[in-house]
Write a protein that holds these residues in place. Structure first.
Motif, PDB file in Angstrom:
ATOM      1  N   ARG A   1       5.795   7.582   4.051  1.00 52.21           N
ATOM      2  CA  ARG A   1       6.001   9.014   4.389  1.00 52.21           C
ATOM      3  C   ARG A   1       6.008   9.231   5.909  1.00 52.21           C
ATOM      4  O   ARG A   1       5.437  10.174   6.434  1.00 52.21           O
ATOM      5  CB  ARG A   1       4.935   9.902   3.735  1.00 52.21           C
ATOM      6  CG  ARG A   1       4.956   9.893   2.208  1.00 52.21           C
ATOM      7  CD  ARG A   1       6.191  10.588   1.652  1.00 52.21           C
ATOM      8  NE  ARG A   1       6.160  10.676   0.198  1.00 52.21           N
ATOM      9  CZ  ARG A   1       6.772   9.810  -0.629  1.00 52.21           C
ATOM     10  NH1 ARG A   1       7.470   8.802  -0.145  1.00 52.21           N
ATOM     11  NH2 ARG A   1       6.699   9.979  -1.940  1.00 52.21           N
TER      12      ARG A   1
ATOM     13  N   ALA B   1       3.263  11.593   7.788  1.00 52.17           N
ATOM     14  CA  ALA B   1       1.975  11.574   7.072  1.00 52.17           C
ATOM     15  C   ALA B   1       0.809  11.240   7.992  1.00 52.17           C
ATOM     16  O   ALA B   1      -0.267  10.858   7.522  1.00 52.17           O
ATOM     17  CB  ALA B   1       2.040  10.578   5.921  1.00 52.17           C
TER      18      ALA B   1
ATOM     19  N   GLY C   1      -1.536   9.308  10.874  1.00 54.23           N
ATOM     20  CA  GLY C   1      -1.825   7.905  11.178  1.00 54.23           C
ATOM     21  C   GLY C   1      -1.649   7.032   9.946  1.00 54.23           C
ATOM     22  O   GLY C   1      -1.856   7.492   8.824  1.00 54.23           O
TER      23      GLY C   1
ATOM     24  N   ILE D   1      -2.921   4.917   7.448  1.00 51.41           N
ATOM     25  CA  ILE D   1      -4.316   4.788   7.023  1.00 51.41           C
ATOM     26  C   ILE D   1      -4.769   3.327   6.996  1.00 51.41           C
ATOM     27  O   ILE D   1      -5.898   3.009   7.372  1.00 51.41           O
ATOM     28  CB  ILE D   1      -4.527   5.454   5.641  1.00 51.41           C
ATOM     29  CG1 ILE D   1      -4.256   6.952   5.766  1.00 51.41           C
ATOM     30  CG2 ILE D   1      -5.952   5.219   5.129  1.00 51.41           C
ATOM     31  CD1 ILE D   1      -4.289   7.716   4.463  1.00 51.41           C
TER      32      ILE D   1
ATOM     33  N   ALA E   1      -2.268  13.886  11.563  1.00 48.93           N
ATOM     34  CA  ALA E   1      -1.702  13.997  12.906  1.00 48.93           C
ATOM     35  C   ALA E   1      -0.246  14.467  12.845  1.00 48.93           C
ATOM     36  O   ALA E   1       0.269  15.032  13.812  1.00 48.93           O
ATOM     37  CB  ALA E   1      -1.800  12.659  13.628  1.00 48.93           C
TER      38      ALA E   1
HETATM   39  C1  LIG Z   1       0.792  14.421   1.174  1.00 48.98           C
HETATM   40  C2  LIG Z   1       1.341  13.022   1.437  1.00 48.98           C
HETATM   41  C3  LIG Z   1       1.660  12.858   2.916  1.00 48.98           C
HETATM   42  C4  LIG Z   1       2.666  12.828   0.657  1.00 48.98           C
HETATM   43  O1  LIG Z   1       2.403  12.839  -0.717  1.00 48.98           O
HETATM   44  P1  LIG Z   1       3.493  12.234  -1.722  1.00 48.98           P
HETATM   45  O2  LIG Z   1       4.839  12.731  -1.332  1.00 48.98           O
HETATM   46  O3  LIG Z   1       3.012  12.495  -3.108  1.00 48.98           O
HETATM   47  O4  LIG Z   1       3.528  10.674  -1.425  1.00 48.98           O
HETATM   48  P2  LIG Z   1       2.484   9.543  -1.875  1.00 48.98           P
HETATM   49  O5  LIG Z   1       2.856   9.044  -3.218  1.00 48.98           O
HETATM   50  O6  LIG Z   1       1.098   9.995  -1.641  1.00 48.98           O
HETATM   51  O7  LIG Z   1       2.797   8.439  -0.764  1.00 48.98           O
HETATM   52  C5  LIG Z   1       3.955   7.623  -0.834  1.00 48.98           C
HETATM   53  C6  LIG Z   1       3.639   6.295  -0.233  1.00 48.98           C
HETATM   54  O8  LIG Z   1       3.334   6.482   1.147  1.00 48.98           O
HETATM   55  C7  LIG Z   1       2.053   5.943   1.441  1.00 48.98           C
HETATM   56  N1  LIG Z   1       1.421   6.774   2.488  1.00 48.98           N
HETATM   57  C8  LIG Z   1       1.415   8.104   2.557  1.00 48.98           C
HETATM   58  N2  LIG Z   1       0.745   8.525   3.635  1.00 48.98           N
HETATM   59  C9  LIG Z   1       0.346   7.405   4.271  1.00 48.98           C
HETATM   60  C10 LIG Z   1      -0.390   7.184   5.469  1.00 48.98           C
HETATM   61  N3  LIG Z   1      -0.828   8.194   6.246  1.00 48.98           N
HETATM   62  N4  LIG Z   1      -0.633   5.916   5.834  1.00 48.98           N
HETATM   63  C11 LIG Z   1      -0.202   4.894   5.074  1.00 48.98           C
HETATM   64  N5  LIG Z   1       0.507   5.024   3.939  1.00 48.98           N
HETATM   65  C12 LIG Z   1       0.768   6.272   3.541  1.00 48.98           C
HETATM   66  C13 LIG Z   1       1.288   6.032   0.137  1.00 48.98           C
HETATM   67  O9  LIG Z   1       0.217   5.133   0.122  1.00 48.98           O
HETATM   68  C14 LIG Z   1       2.389   5.668  -0.856  1.00 48.98           C
HETATM   69  O10 LIG Z   1       2.561   4.263  -0.844  1.00 48.98           O
HETATM   70  P3  LIG Z   1       2.863   3.451  -2.205  1.00 48.98           P
HETATM   71  O11 LIG Z   1       4.216   3.946  -2.634  1.00 48.98           O
HETATM   72  O12 LIG Z   1       2.856   2.025  -1.778  1.00 48.98           O
HETATM   73  O13 LIG Z   1       1.789   3.820  -3.162  1.00 48.98           O
HETATM   74  C15 LIG Z   1       0.327  11.978   0.953  1.00 48.98           C
HETATM   75  O14 LIG Z   1       0.936  10.705   0.971  1.00 48.98           O
HETATM   76  C16 LIG Z   1      -0.915  11.918   1.797  1.00 48.98           C
HETATM   77  O15 LIG Z   1      -1.829  12.697   1.613  1.00 48.98           O
HETATM   78  N6  LIG Z   1      -0.966  10.950   2.718  1.00 48.98           N
HETATM   79  C17 LIG Z   1      -2.122  10.688   3.518  1.00 48.98           C
HETATM   80  C18 LIG Z   1      -2.233  11.642   4.672  1.00 48.98           C
HETATM   81  C19 LIG Z   1      -3.348  11.200   5.595  1.00 48.98           C
HETATM   82  O16 LIG Z   1      -4.491  11.098   5.192  1.00 48.98           O
HETATM   83  N7  LIG Z   1      -3.010  10.895   6.851  1.00 48.98           N
HETATM   84  C20 LIG Z   1      -3.902  10.374   7.836  1.00 48.98           C
HETATM   85  C21 LIG Z   1      -4.703  11.471   8.475  1.00 48.98           C
HETATM   86  S1  LIG Z   1      -5.716  10.854   9.782  1.00 48.98           S
HETATM   87  C22 LIG Z   1      -4.645  10.805  11.106  1.00 48.98           C
HETATM   88  O17 LIG Z   1      -3.551  11.282  11.085  1.00 48.98           O
HETATM   89  C23 LIG Z   1      -5.234  10.124  12.264  1.00 48.98           C
HETATM   90  C24 LIG Z   1      -4.660   9.539  13.312  1.00 48.98           C
HETATM   91  C25 LIG Z   1      -5.465   8.688  14.199  1.00 48.98           C
HETATM   92  C26 LIG Z   1      -4.852   7.568  14.851  1.00 48.98           C
HETATM   93  C27 LIG Z   1      -3.642   7.403  15.366  1.00 48.98           C
HETATM   94  C28 LIG Z   1      -2.533   8.144  15.090  1.00 48.98           C
HETATM   95  C29 LIG Z   1      -2.502   9.231  14.299  1.00 48.98           C
HETATM   96  O18 LIG Z   1      -3.378   9.799  13.534  1.00 48.98           O
END
Ligand SMILES: CC(C)(COP(=O)(O)OP(=O)(O)OC[C@H]1O[C@@H](n2cnc3c(N)ncnc32)[C@H](O)[C@@H]1OP(=O)(O)O)[C@@H](O)C(=O)NCCC(=O)NCCSC(=O)/C=C1/CC=CC=CO1
Length: 274
Positions: A32, A70, A72, A74, A125
């Motif tokens: 994402r 999406a 950072g 994770i 972020a």
């Molecule tokens: C709400 C979502 C963004 C999207 O939801 P949805 O469309 O239902 O998609 P999913 O099925 O959940 O995800 C699809 C695949 O993408 C992978 N994925 C999604 N987000 C991430 C991510 N942030 N990092 C890694 N991978 C991600 C997910 O695992 C799925 O993979 P598979 O198909 O293999 O299973 C939802 O995805 C969501 O809530 N994502 C997480 C958002 C999040 O927590 N982000 C991090 C916040 S902390 C942050 O941003 C911090 C920093 C600090 C450091 C440096 C730089 C930036 O930020």
């Protein structure tokens, strides 16, 4: 219409310039469009490059394949912030500050108008980065989502400050405390989205809006942005003094002369950015 492809140095960020509008597309669709090790430095570089490119008058930031960003990555962000070494709090704080400054702050202070176009989620972020842009246009599938609370984090990239300023601290805190998704209609009502459009119209509508802005005089746009940004941190007298300063600079510009001439001659002005 002429399009120039930008060399971003990685396929994780795509870039092009069409008729004064630079478009940067975050491209990590299997995650994402999470920010990873290749994308973040490329974004930093391209923000600097497009800002100083005289052909660029407006910047559009968007994401590939149905998501904006999406946040950072994770799986890897802890290691990245630790610089691949044993985690050291002070070093990690420095790296995160640097990353925030070169993304959110750079966008907020970017000397040209910026538009975030959301084909889907702007989370963590990614939400902060969307909020750091001047305008936000979303498809019906777009939304803003803090995400931090769900994984035990407090928030970064300026999202707390920006959201508090835009919608007030009580509402912003509730969004963060409850990890609330701000959907298009709510975001429109809160003033967070400028426009909500059908998903399939997002690209065209964004380019049309960007093009409309790109036709205006660059100096006037830069000073308009500064007037509005600085308004948040100053009193009316100081704000008016700064407005007067910028107004006279634009009044003396070649673009103002062209604008005034075009008005008298009942034609469209051709602003050269001087
Ligand atoms: C709400 C979502 C963004 C999207 O939801 P949805 O469309 O239902 O998609 P999913 O099925 O959940 O995800 C699809 C695949 O993408 C992978 N994925 C999604 N987000 C991430 C991510 N942030 N990092 C890694 N991978 C991600 C997910 O695992 C799925 O993979 P598979 O198909 O293999 O299973 C939802 O995805 C969501 O809530 N994502 C997480 C958002 C999040 O927590 N982000 C991090 C916040 S902390 C942050 O941003 C911090 C920093 C600090 C450091 C440096 C730089 C930036 O930020």
């Amino acid at each position: 219409m002429t399009t120039r492809v930008l060399d971003t140095g990685t396929d994780k960020l795509l870039g092009s310039v069409t008729d004064g509008v630079a478009t940067l597309t975050l491209n990590n669709p299997t995650k994402r469009n999470a920010l990873g090790d290749e994308m973040t430095p490329a974004l930093r570089r391209m923000l600097l490059e497009t800002e100083t490119d005289p052909d660029v008058r407006v910047l559009v930031l968007t994401g590939a394949e149905g998501a904006f960003c999406a946040g950072g990555d994770i799986g890897g962000m802890g290691d990245t912030l630790a610089g691949g070494k044993t985690p050291n709090t002070d070093d990690m704080i420095s790296r995160l500050r640097e990353a925030q400054n070169t993304a959110s702050l750079r966008l907020y202070e970017y000397s040209k108008p910026t538009i975030a176009a959301l084909p889907g989620a702007a989370a963590g972020a990614g939400m902060s980065i969307a909020l750091a842009c001047d305008l936000r246009i979303t498809g019906e599938s777009g939304f803003l989502y803090p995400a931090f609370g769900a994984i035990g984090l407090s928030g970064d990239f300026g999202g707390s400050w920006l959201l508090s300023h835009y919608i007030g601290p009580a509402r912003a805190k509730e969004v963060y405390f409850t990890n609330h998704r701000i959907l298009p209609d709510d975001g429109l009502a809160l003033g967070l989205f400028n426009r909500v459009v059908a998903d399939e119209e997002l690209e065209n509508e964004t380019q049309a809006l960007a093009q409309q802005i790109a036709d205006f005089a660059p100096m006037a746009l830069r000073y308009m942005k500064e007037n509005h940004n600085r308004a948040r941190s100053t009193d009316l007298r100081t704000a008016m003094n700064m407005e007067a300063d910028r107004m006279i600079r634009t009044l003396l510009s070649e673009d103002h002369k062209e604008g005034a001439r075009a008005f008298m001659e009942k034609r469209k002005p051709d602003f050269k950015g001087q």
